[in-house]
Design an enzyme around this catalytic site. Sequence first.
Site, PDB file in Angstrom:
ATOM      1  N   HIS A 253    -145.237  59.289  33.908  1.00 22.46           N
ATOM      2  CA  HIS A 253    -144.770  60.702  34.008  1.00 22.46           C
ATOM      3  C   HIS A 253    -144.826  61.117  35.611  1.00 22.46           C
ATOM      4  O   HIS A 253    -145.463  60.621  36.330  1.00 22.46           O
ATOM      5  CB  HIS A 253    -145.699  61.701  33.412  1.00 22.46           C
ATOM      6  CG  HIS A 253    -145.812  61.407  31.743  1.00 22.46           C
ATOM      7  ND1 HIS A 253    -144.309  61.135  30.989  1.00 22.46           N
ATOM      8  CD2 HIS A 253    -146.544  61.434  31.034  1.00 22.46           C
ATOM      9  CE1 HIS A 253    -144.726  61.119  29.750  1.00 22.46           C
ATOM     10  NE2 HIS A 253    -146.011  61.071  29.730  1.00 22.46           N
TER      11      HIS A 253
ATOM     12  N   HIS B  67    -156.895  68.766  29.707  1.00 21.45           N
ATOM     13  CA  HIS B  67    -156.430  69.420  28.480  1.00 21.45           C
ATOM     14  C   HIS B  67    -157.477  70.325  28.205  1.00 21.45           C
ATOM     15  O   HIS B  67    -158.648  70.403  28.532  1.00 21.45           O
ATOM     16  CB  HIS B  67    -156.665  68.324  27.295  1.00 21.45           C
ATOM     17  CG  HIS B  67    -155.451  67.321  27.121  1.00 21.45           C
ATOM     18  ND1 HIS B  67    -155.821  65.984  26.741  1.00 21.45           N
ATOM     19  CD2 HIS B  67    -154.243  67.258  27.608  1.00 21.45           C
ATOM     20  CE1 HIS B  67    -154.835  65.460  26.611  1.00 21.45           C
ATOM     21  NE2 HIS B  67    -153.798  66.112  27.234  1.00 21.45           N
TER      22      HIS B  67
HETATM   23  N1  CTP Z   1    -149.056  69.484  30.552  1.00 18.17           N
HETATM   24  C1  CTP Z   1    -149.224  70.202  31.715  1.00 18.17           C
HETATM   25  N2  CTP Z   1    -149.990  70.097  32.599  1.00 18.17           N
HETATM   26  C2  CTP Z   1    -151.201  69.479  31.881  1.00 18.17           C
HETATM   27  C3  CTP Z   1    -151.188  68.790  30.534  1.00 18.17           C
HETATM   28  C4  CTP Z   1    -150.209  68.890  29.855  1.00 18.17           C
HETATM   29  O1  CTP Z   1    -147.970  70.612  32.385  1.00 18.17           O
HETATM   30  N3  CTP Z   1    -152.468  69.437  32.445  1.00 18.17           N
HETATM   31  C5  CTP Z   1    -147.712  69.548  29.712  1.00 18.17           C
HETATM   32  C6  CTP Z   1    -146.914  68.221  29.726  1.00 18.17           C
HETATM   33  O2  CTP Z   1    -145.539  68.709  29.853  1.00 18.17           O
HETATM   34  C7  CTP Z   1    -147.109  67.518  28.566  1.00 18.17           C
HETATM   35  C8  CTP Z   1    -147.299  68.688  27.552  1.00 18.17           C
HETATM   36  O3  CTP Z   1    -148.006  69.581  28.144  1.00 18.17           O
HETATM   37  O4  CTP Z   1    -146.354  66.662  28.001  1.00 18.17           O
HETATM   38  C9  CTP Z   1    -148.452  68.317  26.267  1.00 18.17           C
HETATM   39  O5  CTP Z   1    -149.646  67.769  26.789  1.00 18.17           O
HETATM   40  P1  CTP Z   1    -150.150  66.478  26.213  1.00 18.17           P
HETATM   41  O6  CTP Z   1    -150.405  66.433  25.068  1.00 18.17           O
HETATM   42  O7  CTP Z   1    -151.439  66.280  27.338  1.00 18.17           O
HETATM   43  O8  CTP Z   1    -149.299  65.282  26.873  1.00 18.17           O
HETATM   44  P2  CTP Z   1    -149.493  63.785  27.311  1.00 18.17           P
HETATM   45  O9  CTP Z   1    -149.919  63.002  25.984  1.00 18.17           O
HETATM   46  O10 CTP Z   1    -150.352  63.778  28.583  1.00 18.17           O
HETATM   47  O11 CTP Z   1    -147.920  63.172  27.969  1.00 18.17           O
HETATM   48  P3  CTP Z   1    -146.920  63.214  26.863  1.00 18.17           P
HETATM   49  O12 CTP Z   1    -145.849  63.989  27.244  1.00 18.17           O
HETATM   50  O13 CTP Z   1    -146.738  61.533  27.233  1.00 18.17           O
HETATM   51  O14 CTP Z   1    -147.171  63.331  25.376  1.00 18.17           O
END
Ligand code: CTP
Length: 319
Positions: free
Chosen positions: A293, A277
């Site tokens: 996922h 993140h």
């Molecule tokens: N994402 C990505 N690469 C990362 C982190 C996130 O491609 N390193 C994309 C994913 O499609 C993700 C979206 O950004 O769904 C939002 O990120 P996040 O809030 O981290 O989603 P998660 O909580 O990890 O997963 P979820 O989809 O379950 O919400």
Amino acid sequence: TSLVSYKKSKVSSSLIPLPGIKSKTSNSSSPEWTFNRTLTNLIRKNILRFLDAERDISILKSTFKPGDVIHYIFDRQSTTNISDNLYHLLPTASPMKNRHYKQCAIVGNSGILLNSSCGREIDSHDFVIRCNLAPVEEYAADVGLRTSLVTMNPSVVQRAFQDLNSEEWVQRFVRRLQSLSGSVLWIPAFMAKGGEERVEWAIRLILLHTVNVRTAFPSLRLLHAVRGYWLTNHVQIKRPTTGLLMYTMATRFCDEIHLYGFWPFAHDPDGKPVKYHYYDTLTYHYTSSASPHTMPLEFRTLSALHRRGALRLHTGPCK
Ligand code: CTP
């Protein structure tokens, strides 16, 4: 249209030829990208056979009443109820009714956004979708500030706001919600059990502080419909991520879709480490079979669509 009859249609099998594609991730931001309107229209049409984002983006007041029982989508044996407060926040009409935008940005949360200077470019889109209440102000230069729609998994209350365990965290959460004034707040409240209390806290705070957001709660069929669409196109996703859900829905109301912050890999194309993140220290095992996922597969799919001009994946710095 059932999955079976859709599978038989000629269009579907030629839509996204995925097996064996290699992701040419390093040049995803190459300037020669051109928008493919024909393919975009075809994808919209095909997705519409599974879901209609205008309708499936939220359940409506007219279809539920307080006390109604809902089975969680991933935990079918467990149920929750439509509380009085939740009912109060159900929209009377789709928040996306008759909306159409030329250019939309969907902002994923990967650390690839750090030092990208993409903030201004992201904000220049007609509609900006963000995920999981990711912070913006401290990162504005790289991620922008505008938000037209933002998602909030119930787990975000725990992960990013310490389960509201002190007055300070409550205030931070309320301030984040207040900063969304006018936007759609999309809460997948009925996906998995365990988030009930957190959803209720959020809703109470929205009502208590008369926060000016337009709440939306995805339809009970959305997840399976999205999964069905991608499975039919030979993309074997286990549980679509928020990012893929947003792309699939955005095809309904956006022409050009630009994705930022999608990078489910631990290193950038030059081998430098990339945070999971952009705003916290969470780590993630991208290829773990325990994960719900299949992010790298989703990414390869999105890369394939990028190469064909159906969407634009921005993975490098912005000019
Ligand atoms: N994402 C990505 N690469 C990362 C982190 C996130 O491609 N390193 C994309 C994913 O499609 C993700 C979206 O950004 O769904 C939002 O990120 P996040 O809030 O981290 O989603 P998660 O909580 O990890 O997963 P979820 O989809 O379950 O919400």
